[in-house]
Design an enzyme around this catalytic site. Structure first.
Site, mmCIF file in Angstrom:
data_model
loop_
_atom_site.group_PDB
_atom_site.id
_atom_site.type_symbol
_atom_site.label_atom_id
_atom_site.label_comp_id
_atom_site.label_asym_id
_atom_site.label_seq_id
_atom_site.Cartn_x
_atom_site.Cartn_y
_atom_site.Cartn_z
ATOM 1 C CG ASP A 130 16.569 10.917 54.006
ATOM 2 O OD1 ASP A 130 15.575 10.337 54.448
ATOM 3 O OD2 ASP A 130 16.971 10.795 52.838
ATOM 4 C CB CYS A 194 -1.845 5.763 45.688
ATOM 5 S SG CYS A 194 -0.405 4.792 45.193
ATOM 6 C CB CYS A 236 5.520 9.461 42.883
ATOM 7 S SG CYS A 236 3.711 9.539 42.819
ATOM 8 C CB CYS A 243 -2.421 15.679 51.237
ATOM 9 S SG CYS A 243 -2.691 15.837 53.013
HETATM 10 S S1 SF4 Z 1 -5.332 14.019 55.027
HETATM 11 FE FE1 SF4 Z 1 -3.710 13.750 53.506
HETATM 12 S S2 SF4 Z 1 -2.489 12.053 54.305
HETATM 13 FE FE2 SF4 Z 1 -4.452 12.030 55.385
HETATM 14 S S3 SF4 Z 1 -5.730 10.625 54.202
HETATM 15 FE FE3 SF4 Z 1 -6.147 12.677 53.435
HETATM 16 S S4 SF4 Z 1 -4.741 12.866 51.711
HETATM 17 FE FE4 SF4 Z 1 -4.007 11.168 52.919
HETATM 18 S S1 SF4 Z 2 4.450 8.482 46.097
HETATM 19 FE FE1 SF4 Z 2 2.994 8.058 44.401
HETATM 20 S S2 SF4 Z 2 3.045 5.844 44.075
HETATM 21 FE FE2 SF4 Z 2 3.998 6.273 46.077
HETATM 22 S S3 SF4 Z 2 2.362 6.062 47.550
HETATM 23 FE FE3 SF4 Z 2 2.399 8.223 46.978
HETATM 24 S S4 SF4 Z 2 0.965 8.391 45.264
HETATM 25 FE FE4 SF4 Z 2 1.425 6.234 45.536
#
Ligand code: SF4
Ligand code: SF4
Length: 353
Positions: A130, A194, A236, A243
């Site tokens: 990381d 988001c 977050c 996903c």
């Molecule tokens: S597959 Fe996952 S990463 Fe790709 S656009 Fe959809 S939610 Fe986002």
């Molecule tokens: S971690 Fe949360 S605020 Fe950051 S991009 Fe993903 S959904 Fe958006």
């Protein structure tokens, strides 16, 4: 057994969930995009600052041939909740549940290195978890561990994006794996859901709009993000939770090593805000979410009390406002009191008494 197969076998014995091999060529194809992100002010500032070193393994290691990428899957759901008490609780994002993954993954990488040394006498290496120079997701993608989603995360077919990544650069030449052919397709769920519109849609983000960044950035949090953190005081999980590749995934194979403590994953907010430095280090120092120190988490916990409309926190917030020497804490107390009392004027009046 040939060396690569022996290394894969070794990684399984150690409990590494995925391993892949990439040629240690440069990552110059990323330069233009990263520089454009920097010019646009979209970076977090937490990344390694020397871009040449981020993109060129040969600047950080003599004669690199192969990068061995590894992934460790972590749990994304906790099956139980901590007991109810008199205090409202907040929560850490799943990446920070349990013992700091840097330590766990580093231990496994060290074991892998020792094992490889026993297999070949000719092993020079440099390991990273990381905080190293290289871009983990780019290495992992090249090594075939997964693909980079529109949320910017590495998505594996088996464990979704809930993986910790690390890598070993080495002078040994090992047959590279191929990148996998999966991708996001037409999906845009993370981009659309988001809460701060941080995701651009091409795998990049405006880092300063991301709540993960905001919960780690010191000083007063801009007003537009405060309610959006709700009661999450670190990180977050939203663009992972939504996903489809993460649907139904909860990797619990390292749960014992992570030693997840529900009291820490879902901390009582007021007791957390009262901790001294020493107490904070003793209690939270071993989780990755503590890396920015206690003040930023305590500030977030004050916002969380407001977001939770915690009526029982009013006296505590008034007292903290009057006793704290920190301007960001005082301002956070006022902000949260205004939410709890549903009126800035009422908060002002209460604080004047
Ligand atoms: S597959 Fe996952 S990463 Fe790709 S656009 Fe959809 S939610 Fe986002
Ligand atoms: S971690 Fe949360 S605020 Fe950051 S991009 Fe993903 S959904 Fe958006």
């Amino acid at each position: 057994m040939e060396l690569k197969s022996a290394i894969i076998q070794l990684s399984r014995e150690i409990g590494i969930d995925k391993i892949g091999f990439a040629v240690a060529d440069n990552f110059e194809y990323l330069r233009e995009g990263i520089e454009a992100q920097a010019v646009a002010g979209n970076q977090a500032g937490f990344e390694h600052q020397n871009l040449d070193e981020r993109l060129n393994p040969d600047l950080i290691f003599k004669a690199p041939k192969t990068i061995i990428a590894v992934a460790l899957a972590y749990p994304s759901k906790l099956t139980s909740r901590p007991k109810r008490t008199n205090y409202r609780r907040g929560q850490f994002a799943s990446v920070s549940w349990g013992i700091d993954y840097h330590d766990i993954l580093q231990t496994k990488i060290d074991q892998l290195i020792e094992g490889i040394k026993a297999l070949t006498s000719d092993f020079d290496y440099k390991a990273m978890v990381d905080t190293g120079e290289l871009i983990d997701v780019a290495v992992a993608q090249r090594a075939g561990l997964g693909f980079i989603g529109k949320n910017g995360l590495l998505i594996t077919p088996e464990f979704g994006s809930y993986v910790y990544l690390g890598e070993i650069i080495t002078s040994i030449e090992l047959e590279p794996d191929q990148p996998i052919s999966l991708n996001c397709g037409e999906c845009k769920r993370c981009v659309n859901l988001c809460p701060t519109d941080a995701l651009i849609g091409n795998g990049k983000m405006v880092a300063k709009r991301c709540l993960s960044f905001q919960t780690q950035n010191k000083g007063e949090m801009p007003l537009e993000f405060r309610s959006k953190i709700r009661t999450t005081i670190y990180g977050c999980d939203i663009c992972q939770q939504v996903c489809p590749y993460n649907k139904g995934i909860n990797s619990t194979q390292h749960q014992d090593e992570l030693a997840i403590d529900l009291e820490l994953a879902y901390p009582e907010l007021i007791p957390l805000i009262k901790l001294t430095n020493r107490e904070f280090k003793a209690k939270f120092g071993h989780i990755s979410g503590s890396w920015r120190g206690k003040n930023v988490l305590q500030r977030n916990a004050i916002y969380a009390l407001g977001n939770a409309r915690d009526q029982t926190a009013v006296d505590f917030l008034v007292e903290l406002y009057h006793t704290s020497t920190r301007e960001d804490f005082k301002e956070a107390c006022f902000w949260s009191l205004s939410l709890i009392l549903n009126s800035e004027a009422s908060a002002q009046q209460l604080l004047k008494k």
